[in-house]
Design an enzyme around this catalytic site. Structure first.
Site, mmCIF file in Angstrom:
data_model
loop_
_atom_site.group_PDB
_atom_site.id
_atom_site.type_symbol
_atom_site.label_atom_id
_atom_site.label_comp_id
_atom_site.label_asym_id
_atom_site.label_seq_id
_atom_site.Cartn_x
_atom_site.Cartn_y
_atom_site.Cartn_z
ATOM 1 N N TYR A 1 -26.531 62.033 -8.934
ATOM 2 C CA TYR A 1 -25.383 62.922 -9.148
ATOM 3 C C TYR A 1 -25.250 63.957 -8.030
ATOM 4 C CZ TYR A 1 -24.019 60.537 -13.275
ATOM 5 O OH TYR A 1 -23.557 59.544 -14.112
ATOM 6 N N HIS B 1 -14.566 60.925 -19.676
ATOM 7 C CA HIS B 1 -15.982 60.799 -19.307
ATOM 8 C C HIS B 1 -16.564 62.085 -18.725
ATOM 9 C CE1 HIS B 1 -15.310 56.146 -19.025
ATOM 10 N NE2 HIS B 1 -15.417 56.583 -20.255
ATOM 11 N N ASN C 1 -11.968 59.318 -14.827
ATOM 12 C CA ASN C 1 -12.594 59.886 -13.627
ATOM 13 C C ASN C 1 -13.194 61.258 -13.897
ATOM 14 O OD1 ASN C 1 -11.624 57.617 -12.469
ATOM 15 N ND2 ASN C 1 -9.946 58.596 -11.356
ATOM 16 N N GLY D 1 -5.596 51.833 -11.539
ATOM 17 C CA GLY D 1 -6.874 51.894 -10.819
ATOM 18 C C GLY D 1 -8.115 51.790 -11.683
ATOM 19 N N THR D 2 -8.066 50.934 -12.678
ATOM 20 C CA THR D 2 -9.288 50.710 -13.468
ATOM 21 C C THR D 2 -9.515 49.226 -13.676
ATOM 22 O OG1 THR D 2 -10.364 51.014 -15.635
ATOM 23 C CG2 THR D 2 -7.965 51.252 -15.602
ATOM 24 N N CYS E 1 -29.845 73.849 -25.542
ATOM 25 C CA CYS E 1 -28.893 74.653 -26.337
ATOM 26 C C CYS E 1 -27.453 74.135 -26.236
ATOM 27 C CB CYS E 1 -28.957 76.121 -25.922
ATOM 28 S SG CYS E 1 -28.201 76.461 -24.321
ATOM 29 N N CYS F 1 -26.728 72.051 -20.897
ATOM 30 C CA CYS F 1 -28.135 72.225 -21.254
ATOM 31 C C CYS F 1 -28.539 71.205 -22.319
ATOM 32 C CB CYS F 1 -28.353 73.645 -21.770
ATOM 33 S SG CYS F 1 -30.059 73.902 -22.309
HETATM 34 C C1 BJW Z 1 -7.490 50.323 -6.795
HETATM 35 C C2 BJW Z 1 -7.565 50.894 -5.552
HETATM 36 C C3 BJW Z 1 -6.401 51.503 -5.121
HETATM 37 C C4 BJW Z 1 -9.471 50.095 -5.910
HETATM 38 N N1 BJW Z 1 -5.314 51.501 -5.891
HETATM 39 N N2 BJW Z 1 -6.487 50.250 -7.587
HETATM 40 C C5 BJW Z 1 -16.888 47.113 -26.625
HETATM 41 C C6 BJW Z 1 -17.117 45.922 -25.976
HETATM 42 C C7 BJW Z 1 -18.152 45.797 -25.037
HETATM 43 C C8 BJW Z 1 -18.985 46.879 -24.745
HETATM 44 C C9 BJW Z 1 -18.751 48.066 -25.392
HETATM 45 C C10 BJW Z 1 -17.711 48.172 -26.316
HETATM 46 N N3 BJW Z 1 -17.701 49.441 -26.778
HETATM 47 C C11 BJW Z 1 -18.697 50.146 -26.147
HETATM 48 C C12 BJW Z 1 -19.355 49.328 -25.312
HETATM 49 C C13 BJW Z 1 -20.532 49.699 -24.455
HETATM 50 C C14 BJW Z 1 -20.148 50.418 -23.178
HETATM 51 C C15 BJW Z 1 -19.269 49.502 -22.342
HETATM 52 O O1 BJW Z 1 -18.082 49.680 -22.209
HETATM 53 N N4 BJW Z 1 -19.879 48.507 -21.709
HETATM 54 C C16 BJW Z 1 -19.146 47.566 -20.854
HETATM 55 C C17 BJW Z 1 -19.564 47.772 -19.387
HETATM 56 C C18 BJW Z 1 -19.416 46.174 -21.309
HETATM 57 N N5 BJW Z 1 -19.460 51.680 -23.446
HETATM 58 C C19 BJW Z 1 -20.133 52.791 -23.697
HETATM 59 O O2 BJW Z 1 -21.359 52.808 -23.741
HETATM 60 C C20 BJW Z 1 -19.339 54.049 -23.985
HETATM 61 N N6 BJW Z 1 -19.866 54.679 -25.139
HETATM 62 C C21 BJW Z 1 -19.697 54.197 -26.362
HETATM 63 O O3 BJW Z 1 -18.996 53.251 -26.600
HETATM 64 O O4 BJW Z 1 -20.385 54.885 -27.332
HETATM 65 C C22 BJW Z 1 -20.422 54.391 -28.664
HETATM 66 C C23 BJW Z 1 -21.211 55.399 -29.479
HETATM 67 C C24 BJW Z 1 -20.647 55.908 -30.620
HETATM 68 C C25 BJW Z 1 -21.380 56.817 -31.371
HETATM 69 C C26 BJW Z 1 -22.658 57.203 -30.974
HETATM 70 C C27 BJW Z 1 -23.214 56.696 -29.814
HETATM 71 C C28 BJW Z 1 -22.487 55.776 -29.050
HETATM 72 C C29 BJW Z 1 -19.509 55.066 -22.854
HETATM 73 C C30 BJW Z 1 -18.967 54.595 -21.561
HETATM 74 C C31 BJW Z 1 -19.238 55.647 -20.477
HETATM 75 C C32 BJW Z 1 -18.924 55.126 -19.083
HETATM 76 N N7 BJW Z 1 -19.464 56.019 -18.135
HETATM 77 C C33 BJW Z 1 -19.198 55.827 -16.716
HETATM 78 C C34 BJW Z 1 -20.021 56.871 -15.912
HETATM 79 C C35 BJW Z 1 -19.376 58.266 -16.056
HETATM 80 C C36 BJW Z 1 -20.096 59.289 -15.254
HETATM 81 C C37 BJW Z 1 -20.134 58.964 -13.784
HETATM 82 O O5 BJW Z 1 -19.081 58.807 -13.120
HETATM 83 O O6 BJW Z 1 -21.218 58.856 -13.270
HETATM 84 O O7 BJW Z 1 -17.802 55.973 -16.436
HETATM 85 S S1 BJW Z 1 -19.530 54.170 -16.148
HETATM 86 C C38 BJW Z 1 -18.206 54.086 -15.005
HETATM 87 O O8 BJW Z 1 -17.240 53.080 -15.418
HETATM 88 C C39 BJW Z 1 -17.484 55.436 -15.128
HETATM 89 C C40 BJW Z 1 -16.042 55.019 -15.067
HETATM 90 O O9 BJW Z 1 -15.227 56.043 -15.616
HETATM 91 C C41 BJW Z 1 -16.035 53.731 -15.839
HETATM 92 C C42 BJW Z 1 -14.841 52.848 -15.585
HETATM 93 O O10 BJW Z 1 -14.789 52.446 -14.256
HETATM 94 P P1 BJW Z 1 -13.371 52.266 -13.549
HETATM 95 O O11 BJW Z 1 -12.712 53.575 -13.438
HETATM 96 O O12 BJW Z 1 -12.618 51.198 -14.215
HETATM 97 O O13 BJW Z 1 -13.816 51.854 -12.065
HETATM 98 P P2 BJW Z 1 -14.148 50.398 -11.464
HETATM 99 O O14 BJW Z 1 -14.895 50.617 -10.223
HETATM 100 O O15 BJW Z 1 -14.739 49.510 -12.470
HETATM 101 O O16 BJW Z 1 -12.703 49.788 -11.137
HETATM 102 C C43 BJW Z 1 -11.854 50.336 -10.139
HETATM 103 C C44 BJW Z 1 -10.618 49.470 -10.037
HETATM 104 O O17 BJW Z 1 -9.748 50.095 -9.112
HETATM 105 C C45 BJW Z 1 -10.894 48.041 -9.522
HETATM 106 O O18 BJW Z 1 -10.340 47.102 -10.437
HETATM 107 C C46 BJW Z 1 -10.136 47.970 -8.177
HETATM 108 O O19 BJW Z 1 -9.430 46.762 -7.996
HETATM 109 C C47 BJW Z 1 -9.158 49.093 -8.301
HETATM 110 N N8 BJW Z 1 -8.804 49.750 -7.061
HETATM 111 N N9 BJW Z 1 -8.880 50.673 -5.047
HETATM 112 C C48 BJW Z 1 -5.401 50.866 -7.099
HETATM 113 N N10 BJW Z 1 -6.372 52.082 -3.889
HETATM 114 ZN ZN ZN Z 2 -29.805 76.204 -22.756
#
Ligand code: BJW
Ligand code: ZN
Length: 264
Positions: free
Chosen positions: A67, A123, A106, A210-211, A134, A131
């Site tokens: 990070y 996210h 994002n 963009g996702t 706390c 923390c």
């Molecule tokens: C362009 C471009 C240009 C390039 N113009 N385009 C159901 C089914 C399957 C799995 C699950 C489900 N439900 C939950 C899950 C599990 C899991 C999950 O989704 N897993 C999958 C990978 C299979 N989800 C979770 O764990 C979530 N939590 C949850 O469900 O909790 C349940 C719960 C309930 C109660 C108690 C406890 C738990 C949490 C998900 C958190 C994701 N976190 C991250 C990190 C955030 C912090 C950080 O940044 O470090 O979030 S992971 C990462 O992926 C980040 C992003 O926000 C996220 C999505 O990525 P994104 O934005 O789509 O990026 P890319 O790189 O994948 O794609 C970019 C796109 O842009 C590409 O397609 C390019 O083509 C395009 N592009 N240039 C336009 N110029």
């Molecule tokens: Zn604290």
């Protein structure tokens, strides 16, 4: 392409509630790497293996190193044309008493920097830390995050430095501070989910920009919007699993396509 742009514009002229879901691709043209695809790996780690409570449990120093690197990458980045167009659309719609609701995955805050107001950060934010004891949340833009990280190589390929507990950032209460972001397997904040669900249920157009549409629950809001009667528009460089749901599908860069769709 011109025909579909015209159809989109005709539909948009009658939209009263515009919902959006954005991802890393919209910030790619600001110079921030996406997660998946070229340049998406940090060292050899896939994001699932470093953005997770398990990684934090095992080695919080390494997770902070990741990070700290991300904060370094994002510190000087500015909103691009795509962010700017969406901020202008919001301003115009607000003046016309219409609703604009942007849900972003994002953590870079570039939509806010561009002037967007009604933004839900599903996210979290890279510029907030929390923390573990706390739960207090701090705004923090320090890079490096603590002086112990001063001499680490920001270079993606640098070998890992082993950090001790005292090297990590600490809260006033003595607890360890972590990034205020949502990792895999963690629940999203309920108020953010409520706002995203409201947007998906009420909007008459849901635009996805963009996702890769691979991460849930974010990707589910597209199905939700569609099954509640909204038209779905997708703007993405590469195909996504959600493309089949799109009424308006645009493959290309958001910085090229968004200005054509909204004439601003
Ligand atoms: C362009 C471009 C240009 C390039 N113009 N385009 C159901 C089914 C399957 C799995 C699950 C489900 N439900 C939950 C899950 C599990 C899991 C999950 O989704 N897993 C999958 C990978 C299979 N989800 C979770 O764990 C979530 N939590 C949850 O469900 O909790 C349940 C719960 C309930 C109660 C108690 C406890 C738990 C949490 C998900 C958190 C994701 N976190 C991250 C990190 C955030 C912090 C950080 O940044 O470090 O979030 S992971 C990462 O992926 C980040 C992003 O926000 C996220 C999505 O990525 P994104 O934005 O789509 O990026 P890319 O790189 O994948 O794609 C970019 C796109 O842009 C590409 O397609 C390019 O083509 C395009 N592009 N240039 C336009 N110029
Ligand atoms: Zn604290």
């Amino acid at each position: 392409m011109n025909n579909i742009i015209k159809k989109f514009k005709d539909y948009f002229s009658n939209v009263r509630y515009f919902g959006l879901l954005t991802g890393a691709g919209i910030s790619a043209e600001s110079g921030i790497p996406t997660f998946r695809g070229a340049g998406g790996l940090w060292r050899s780690y896939k994001c699932q293996n470093i953005s997770s409570p398990q990684a934090w449990e095992k080695d919080p120093g390494l997770v902070w190193e990741f990070y700290n690197y991300r904060r370094y990458c994002m510190l000087d980045k500015k909103p691009n044309v795509g962010h700017g167009v969406l901020a202008s659309v919001e301003e115009k719609m607000t003046m016309e008493n219409k609703t604009f609701s942007l849900v972003t995955q994002n953590i870079d805050d570039l939509h806010l920097d561009a002037g967007s107001k009604n933004v839900t950060r599903l996210h979290g934010s890279i510029w907030q830390i929390r923390c573990c004891a706390c739960k207090k949340i701090y705004n923090n833009r320090d890079v490096p995050i603590t002086s112990a990280y001063e001499n680490t190589q920001f270079d993606k390929e640098a070998t890992s430095h082993k950090f001790k507990k005292e090297d990590l950032p600490h809260c006033d209460c003595g607890g360890v501070l972590r990034p205020h972001v949502v990792w895999f397997g963690e629940a999203l904040e309920q108020h953010n989910v409520t706002q995203a669900v409201h947007t998906a249920e009420k909007c008459d157009l849901f635009m996805v920009v963009g996702t890769s549409c691979l991460v849930h629950p974010a990707a589910q809001f597209i199905n939700m919007a569609k099954s509640n009667g909204a038209k779905v528009a997708i703007v993405n460089l590469d195909p996504t699993p959600a493309d089949g749901m799109a009424d308006f599908l645009f493959h290309g860069k958001s910085g090229d396509i968004l200005p054509q769709l909204f004439d601003c």
